[in-house]
Design a protein around this motif. Structure first.
Motif, short mmCIF file in Angstrom:
data_model
loop_
_atom_site.label_atom_id
_atom_site.label_comp_id
_atom_site.label_asym_id
_atom_site.label_seq_id
_atom_site.Cartn_x
_atom_site.Cartn_y
_atom_site.Cartn_z
N ALA A 588 0.84 -1.20 0.00
CA ALA A 588 0.00 0.00 0.00
C ALA A 588 0.87 1.25 0.00
O ALA A 588 1.94 1.27 0.61
CB ALA A 588 -0.92 0.01 1.21
N PRO A 589 0.41 2.32 -0.66
CA PRO A 589 1.19 3.56 -0.69
C PRO A 589 1.30 4.28 0.64
O PRO A 589 2.27 4.97 0.90
CB PRO A 589 0.43 4.43 -1.71
CG PRO A 589 -0.37 3.47 -2.52
CD PRO A 589 -0.74 2.36 -1.58
N MET A 590 0.26 4.12 1.50
CA MET A 590 0.21 4.90 2.75
C MET A 590 -0.12 3.99 3.92
O MET A 590 -0.61 2.87 3.75
CB MET A 590 -0.85 6.01 2.65
CG MET A 590 -0.54 7.07 1.61
SD MET A 590 -1.82 8.36 1.52
CE MET A 590 -1.58 9.19 3.09
N HIS A 591 0.13 4.49 5.14
CA HIS A 591 -0.18 3.72 6.34
C HIS A 591 -1.62 3.93 6.80
O HIS A 591 -2.25 2.99 7.29
CB HIS A 591 0.78 4.12 7.47
CG HIS A 591 2.13 3.50 7.34
ND1 HIS A 591 2.43 2.25 7.80
CD2 HIS A 591 3.26 3.95 6.75
CE1 HIS A 591 3.68 1.95 7.53
NE2 HIS A 591 4.21 2.98 6.89
N ASN A 592 -2.13 5.15 6.65
CA ASN A 592 -3.44 5.46 7.21
C ASN A 592 -4.54 5.37 6.16
O ASN A 592 -4.29 5.32 4.96
CB ASN A 592 -3.41 6.86 7.83
CG ASN A 592 -2.39 6.96 8.95
OD1 ASN A 592 -2.20 6.01 9.71
ND2 ASN A 592 -1.72 8.10 9.05
N GLY A 593 -5.79 5.36 6.65
CA GLY A 593 -6.93 5.33 5.75
C GLY A 593 -7.44 3.92 5.50
O GLY A 593 -6.81 2.93 5.88
N LYS A 594 -8.60 3.82 4.86
CA LYS A 594 -9.25 2.53 4.62
C LYS A 594 -8.42 1.62 3.72
O LYS A 594 -8.52 0.40 3.80
CB LYS A 594 -10.63 2.74 3.98
CG LYS A 594 -11.67 3.30 4.93
CD LYS A 594 -12.02 2.31 6.03
CE LYS A 594 -13.17 2.82 6.90
NZ LYS A 594 -13.47 1.89 7.99
N CYS A 595 -7.63 2.21 2.84
CA CYS A 595 -6.75 1.41 1.99
C CYS A 595 -5.30 1.53 2.43
O CYS A 595 -4.39 1.32 1.63
CB CYS A 595 -6.89 1.83 0.52
SG CYS A 595 -8.05 0.82 -0.40
#
Length: 763
Positions: A588-595
């Motif tokens: 995933a590109p990021m740590h936070n959020g639904k994805c």
């Protein structure tokens, strides 16, 4: 409206429902001593700061009652203290709760059966009497006594730090670092915590310091803030900061004027706590430093606003010394008085390549041959290229030639996964750089300038992952006269650590470089390789038709995309392709959020390794570790011989000895103390940055518009090139399009001085 009148209740903490490891906020169930304070199930719900409290402990809580519309009556905790249980039943539950390492329910039963209500007095005043308990050996007794003593000391530290918002795990780390001096240092030298204890940032140390009466403009506070701002910049990949930019960043952090920060920077430079040198802007508008031997204090023209030099680069000393070291070591290696591969200067390479073709079935393209010749005849060189362009084949051919001449070959890569791949591809043992150099506790390597590596040539794969500090340590250990070949894909993301080493090596134009660009026949049928090159050239990937190893599932909604990722990993991909779900890696590109990594890990853990009675688990902060989980090491630990990026699986969780046993990918079993679990994270999903140097049978990569800040070409390119057999993109076509078009390379904006230093040393 006046605050509710404080009340005091006492009872035994039955269980913790939730705890935020960062601030200690807890939701728990308490069995009150007073019947009228119990809820319908005989337990009272308590909420608030309970950092350090453990199930089984008798507590005295100060706070107030409130009624919640959904959850009913709750006791809101303002503060608490631990009181030792007075009954045999309470003591048995207290000792058997997992609070004390080495004591489980059975051992607690034996101890309390022997000493009854005097048990805790025995622990405090005559612990050697535990040896009298039938069925408990001397080793167990020693472990229990040590754990009891440490637990009491840690509790004192926790109680002191609790009022300053320091979490349980950080309090434990402070105690491990300073032992009995913990409270004294926290009171009198709070900024040492930020420098010396992993996880204690400036903000936490500053909160403690201000509570101790330190002024906002205290010189030590200002210098600590500047160093923290520089450290934050290094976490973003920069090895230095322009002085004005640094002062503004630190001033905002500290809540003071920039001119005060300028004075703190001057003081740091004078005290040799930081380094400054001249700086100018390059043609593309980015910064590039100009190393000078001139005054380190007042370089550049004064800025009217501050009355101090505007254009100077400010370094943390380790990064300055590392950049200087790299440039100096490369100059040494490039112009050796002797050449350990000197015989290749006169070799007929047409004969060499004919021999490789005839005996090894290795028919190389012209560029591959050029790379082999370069590595054999140039003391330091770079071989770069994208997926499917033949870097590995070139290395294998190079190694066969070296083996035929009985040369000493050392293979290395930055991570365990990358080293394992290199070993499998070449048939020779490859080590991580940390293990190759035998870096020991304190970061001191066994191999260095005084004891160089026993090698005629050192080949380093996945060089894009190599940061400034590790590169410097490596080069010191290469013997004068030995060759070094750096292999990597210059179009991948730069290192997680500070620097832009591979890109700077190439851009300096001071080293010979061969770039492989042709996709070979075995890769032409792979849509993974083809699409990686399309993305790298700014084109959208191809999907549909006869393509069998690259798929795009379009879904604009982030929550729906995340659910689709879980379904693909847990059910659809294993059913269609016969893969084990554990072999599928979500990036995933990021740590936070639904994805993001955190949410996906929680959902994938629930789908692939749900809780059950036969799977022990340990809750640590907001994470749950369960037997059978995929995990990843998050930082270097020289004492345990595990390093950032090492992956594995949890094989055992022992609540009595308080350890989690992880089997790493190299088959070693590492035991983590419960207090060391901050080093681990679940690894069903990891960040694309963390995947560098790795290769997986299948990669599933979500990309949605909520990732907007991270959408760039290098990111999607790096993630895609981690897939060996199958790649699946899930998400928004718009987000993917933005990433593909955004070629503003990550790393190009990193502020580093290596390129300039190499050019200077090359003249």
């Amino acid at each position: 409206m006046s605050a509710p009148e404080p009340k005091v209740i006492t009872g035994v903490l039955e269980r913790i429902t939730f705890q935020n490891e960062e601030n200690g906020y807890t939701v728990a169930k308490l069995l009150p001593d007073s019947r009228e304070q119990r809820g319908q199930d005989s337990l009272a719900t308590v909420i608030g700061p309970l950092a350090g409290a453990m199930p089984g402990e008798a507590l005295e809580l100060t706070g107030h009652w409130q009624h919640h519309d959904q959850h009913g009556w709750q006791f809101v905790v303002h503060s608490y203290k631990s009181v030792l249980p007075a009954t045999a039943t309470g003591i048995r539950k207290y000792l058997g709760s997992g609070l004390i390492k080495g004591i489980g329910p059975r051992t607690a039963e034996k101890i309390v059966a022997h000493f009854d209500v005097d048990t805790l007095q025995v622990f405090d005043t005559a612990p050697d009497r535990l040896r009298d308990v039938p069925g408990i050996g001397a080793k167990t007794v020693a472990k229990i006594i040590a754990a009891w003593t440490e637990q009491k000391a840690i509790k004192d530290v926790m109680i002191f730090l609790q009022g300053h918002g320091v979490s349980t795990s950080l309090a434990v780390r402070i105690y491990k670092q300073y032992k009995d001096a913990s409270i004294t240092i926290a009171k009198n030298q709070p900024y040492r915590l930020a420098r010396e204890v992993h996880g204690i940032g400036f903000k936490t140390a500053d909160k403690i310091a201000l509570a101790m009466g330190v002024r906002l403009d205290d010189p030590e506070r200002l210098k600590a803030g500047v160093l923290f701002a520089l450290s934050e910049a290094s976490d973003e990949g920069h090895t230095f900061q322009p002085r004005v930019q640094l002062s503004e960043r630190a001033a905002e952090l500290l809540g003071v004027e920039a001119v005060q920060v300028f004075q703190a920077i001057d003081a740091l430079i004078t005290e040799n706590g930081a380094h400054a040198e001249a700086l100018h802007r390059t043609d593309d508008g980015s910064y590039e430093n100009v190393p000078l031997a001139a005054s380190r204090l007042r370089l550049g023209e004064p800025a009217a606003e501050y009355g101090a030099p505007a254009e100077s680069a400010i370094y943390l000393l380790p990064f300055f010394h590392a950049e200087e070291g790299i440039a100096r070591q490369l100059a040494r290696l490039r112009r050796p008085p002797i050449d350990l591969l000197t015989e290749f200067q006169t070799v007929d390479f047409d004969v060499v390549f004919s021999w490789l073709d005839a005996t090894e079935k290795m028919m190389l393209a012209d560029k591959q041959k050029e790379g082999v010749v370069m590595a054999l005849t140039q003391p330091v060189s770079v071989l770069t290229g994208g997926p499917g362009t033949g870097k590995t084949t070139s290395m294998r051919a190079l190694i066969r030639v070296l083996q035929a001449k009985r040369k000493r070959i050392v293979l290395a890569a930055p991570t365990g996964r990358a080293a394992k791949r290199l070993s499998e591809a070449t048939g020779l043992e490859a080590k991580t750089l940390h293990r190759l150099l035998a870096i020991r506790p304190g970061g001191k390597p066994q191999f260095d300038a005084d004891a160089p590596l026993p090698a005629d040539i050192v080949i380093v794969d996945e060089t894009s992952m190599l940061d400034t500090l590790l590169m410097n340590t490596l080069l010191k250990a290469v013997a004068t006269g030995a060759h070094v070949l750096f292999v990597g894909d210059a179009d991948q993301l730069p290192s997680v650590g500070a620097g832009n080493v591979l890109a700077d090596l190439i851009a300096s134009e001071s080293l010979p470089v061969v770039r492989l660009e042709q996709i070979f026949r075995q890769s032409e049928s792979s849509a993974i390789a083809v699409n990686a090159h399309r993305i790298n050239s700014g084109q959208m990937p191809l999907t549909g038709g006869e393509i069998a190893d690259f798929f795009l599932f379009a879904e604009d909604d982030a929550e729906a995309a995340a659910a689709l990722v879980v379904d693909l990993v847990a059910r659809r991909i294993p059913a269609k392709f016969g893969m084990r779900a554990m072999d599928i890696q979500v990036l995933a590109p990021m740590h936070n959020g639904k994805c993001g990594v955190a949410w996906l890990n929680s959902a994938l853990q629930a789908a692939l390794n749900p809780p059950s009675d036969d799977k022990p688990q340990k809750v640590f902060g907001n994470r749950t570790f369960r037997q059978g989980d995929k995990v990843l090491q998050m930082r270097n630990n020289y004492d345990m011989d595990v390093f950032n990026g090492d992956g594995g699986m949890i094989m055992r969780i022992d609540s009595v000895d308080q350890v989690v046993a992880v089997q790493l990918e190299d088959d070693r079993i590492i035991e983590y103390d419960f207090t060391d679990l901050d080093q681990l994270t679940l690894a069903y999903a990891i960040s694309i940055h963390k995947s560098q140097g790795s290769e997986y049978p299948c990669v599933v990569m979500p990309m949605v518009m909520s990732h907007f800040m991270m959408l760039e070409r290098k990111l999607i390119y790096t993630g895609l090139t981690r897939a060996r057999k199958l790649a699946v993109l899930v998400g928004s076509r718009k987000a993917i399009g933005i990433a593909v078009r955004n070629g503003g390379a990550s790393g190009a904006g990193r502020m580093t001085g290596l390129r300039a230093r190499m050019r200077q040393n090359n003249t």
